[in-house]
Design an enzyme around this catalytic site. Structure first.
Site, mmCIF file in Angstrom:
data_model
loop_
_atom_site.group_PDB
_atom_site.id
_atom_site.type_symbol
_atom_site.label_atom_id
_atom_site.label_comp_id
_atom_site.label_asym_id
_atom_site.label_seq_id
_atom_site.Cartn_x
_atom_site.Cartn_y
_atom_site.Cartn_z
ATOM 1 N N ASP A 6 11.441 -36.684 16.459
ATOM 2 C CA ASP A 6 12.774 -36.167 16.825
ATOM 3 C C ASP A 6 13.155 -35.028 15.880
ATOM 4 O O ASP A 6 13.741 -34.016 16.288
ATOM 5 C CB ASP A 6 13.805 -37.306 16.729
ATOM 6 C CG ASP A 6 13.272 -38.573 17.362
ATOM 7 O OD1 ASP A 6 13.581 -38.847 18.515
ATOM 8 O OD2 ASP A 6 12.494 -39.274 16.681
ATOM 9 N N HIS A 18 14.831 -44.467 16.008
ATOM 10 C CA HIS A 18 14.071 -43.575 16.876
ATOM 11 C C HIS A 18 14.401 -44.030 18.293
ATOM 12 O O HIS A 18 13.737 -44.893 18.862
ATOM 13 C CB HIS A 18 12.566 -43.706 16.582
ATOM 14 C CG HIS A 18 11.701 -43.010 17.597
ATOM 15 N ND1 HIS A 18 11.855 -41.692 17.943
ATOM 16 C CD2 HIS A 18 10.669 -43.463 18.358
ATOM 17 C CE1 HIS A 18 10.952 -41.364 18.853
ATOM 18 N NE2 HIS A 18 10.233 -42.425 19.132
ATOM 19 N N ARG A 59 11.262 -32.050 16.923
ATOM 20 C CA ARG A 59 11.845 -31.469 18.140
ATOM 21 C C ARG A 59 13.103 -30.676 17.818
ATOM 22 O O ARG A 59 13.320 -29.577 18.336
ATOM 23 C CB ARG A 59 12.180 -32.593 19.134
ATOM 24 C CG ARG A 59 10.946 -33.172 19.799
ATOM 25 C CD ARG A 59 11.256 -34.413 20.610
ATOM 26 N NE ARG A 59 10.057 -34.862 21.315
ATOM 27 C CZ ARG A 59 9.793 -36.123 21.643
ATOM 28 N NH1 ARG A 59 10.650 -37.080 21.329
ATOM 29 N NH2 ARG A 59 8.686 -36.432 22.285
ATOM 30 N N ARG A 100 13.327 -47.348 24.768
ATOM 31 C CA ARG A 100 12.307 -47.876 23.849
ATOM 32 C C ARG A 100 12.599 -49.334 23.514
ATOM 33 O O ARG A 100 11.695 -50.142 23.356
ATOM 34 C CB ARG A 100 12.282 -47.036 22.576
ATOM 35 C CG ARG A 100 11.837 -45.595 22.820
ATOM 36 C CD ARG A 100 11.955 -44.761 21.564
ATOM 37 N NE ARG A 100 11.526 -43.391 21.768
ATOM 38 C CZ ARG A 100 12.346 -42.360 22.010
ATOM 39 N NH1 ARG A 100 13.640 -42.549 22.106
ATOM 40 N NH2 ARG A 100 11.873 -41.147 22.164
#
Ligand code: NAD
Length: 315
Positions: free
Chosen positions: A152, A179, A155, A92
């Site tokens: 996250d 993140h 998840r 990212r």
């Protein structure tokens, strides 16, 4: 918040793979009356508008607009998901330069017409873009937050629920920090049905199994890479996550979410935006919680901040 009784307007800038499913979720959920779709590719925003409009006979009525920045003047919330996404194997953080340039175009156009609406950043790298956006907004930094590690955290909760055979709604766990690759789970604060994870597994003779937890967190952290490898982008879960952030704001729910917000000394971290469990309500960031982290968690959180700071300094 707008003066109109019980009506809420939400702007969405970037109607791509992430923005469109978010708009779809928003339209079905009924939390917002006027979604405004904006994209540099105006034909894309118009196409999404037409497709969504044709679904209106099947759901509660909302007035969707494909518009421009002037339409955001009375928006309660503005979500930004404009910019490039990760290619397979790409981190990212690698997206930073391109997306920071895009944000330097977008944020001033928002603040030129709207000084009160809450800005929610979803574009990656979300923490750095949240920090840059908050700087551009100026004093009222609680107005800016990022989706951070909400995905996250979702998840991790899902995977723990699967592992222990427990409804994931009874699983309370947090992923915090960046993140991205330096994020961390807060095992010391994880609980199932209000019972500390260690006590829960002990009482149920499940075995604590740090190796299994490490593996679950590995799957959590690498989920985006795995999905992008298979279908080029991730979008449904973040679309729903953004919906929960917008709902917390417009309904002033004071919901605890692991959004990213500028930190000012909490956990020894400042001059950066990162995720911690945070109370989200009408004013955006109501409070990033001050939590009793273990020594190892605190160290990992500070290391995550350092990773982001080094990346910002290269901008
Ligand atoms: P996409 O390429 O499908 O869509 C991006 C959209 O942004 C395009 O429609 C493009 O025209 C538009 N855009 C580009 N520059 C613009 C500008 N200056 N003004 C207005 N619109 C502009 O990408 P995507 O898959 O939707 O991903 C968008 C971002 O969201 C990426 O950075 C991705 O990494 C991120 N993302 C974040 C999360 C999260 O958890 N926060 C999850 C998934 C993806």
């Amino acid at each position: 918040m707008s003066e109109r009784m019980d009506t809420h307007k939400v702007g969405l800038i970037g109607t791509g793979m992430v923005g469109a499913p978010f708009a779809y979720a928003l339209m079905q959920h009924g939390v917002v009356d006027e979604p405004v779709l904006i994209d540099a590719d105006s034909a894309r925003a118009e196409g999404e508008l037409m497709d969504l409009d044709h679904g209106l006979p099947f759901v509660r009525q909302v007035r969707i607009i494909a518009g421009d920045y002037a339409d955001l003047a009375d928006a309660d919330v503005i979500v930004i998901s404009a910019g490039v996404g990760q290619r397979p194997g790409q981190t990212r953080l690698a997206l930073l330069q391109t997306n920071a340039d895009i944000f330097r175009q977008i944020v001033p156009q928002i603040t030129a017409v709207n000084q009160d609406g809450i800005i929610v950043v979803a574009t990656n790298p979300v923490d750095i873009l949240t920090y840059i956006s908050a700087e551009m907004v100026g004093l009222d930094q609680t107005r800016v937050l990022g989706s951070g590690t909400i995905l996250d955290t979702a998840r991790l909760r899902y995977l723990l629920g699967q592992h222990y055979g427990i409804n994931l709604r009874s699983v309370h766990a947090y992923v915090v920090g960046e993140h991205g690759d330096s994020e961390l789970p807060l095992w010391s604060l994880t609980n199932i049905g209000g019972v500390r994870l260690q006590d829960f597994v002990g009482a149920n003779r499940l075995g604590y199994g740090q190796a299994a937890l490490d593996q679950i967190f590995g799957h959590t952290k690498n989920a985006a890479y795995e999905i992008i490898e298979r279908k080029k982008a991730t979008y449904y879960a973040i679309g729903l996550g953004l919906l929960s952030v917008v709902e917390a704001i417009v309904r002033n729910q004071h919901t605890v979410l692991t959004v990213s917000s500028p930190l000012s000394g909490q956990y020894g971290v400042q001059d950066i935006s990162m995720s911690m469990p945070t109370i989200v309500g009408r004013r955006g960031v109501e409070k990033a919680l001050d939590l009793p982290l273990s020594e190892a968690e605190l160290e990992a959180f500070q290391a995550s901040a350092q990773t982001l700071k080094e990346r910002i300094s290269q901008l």
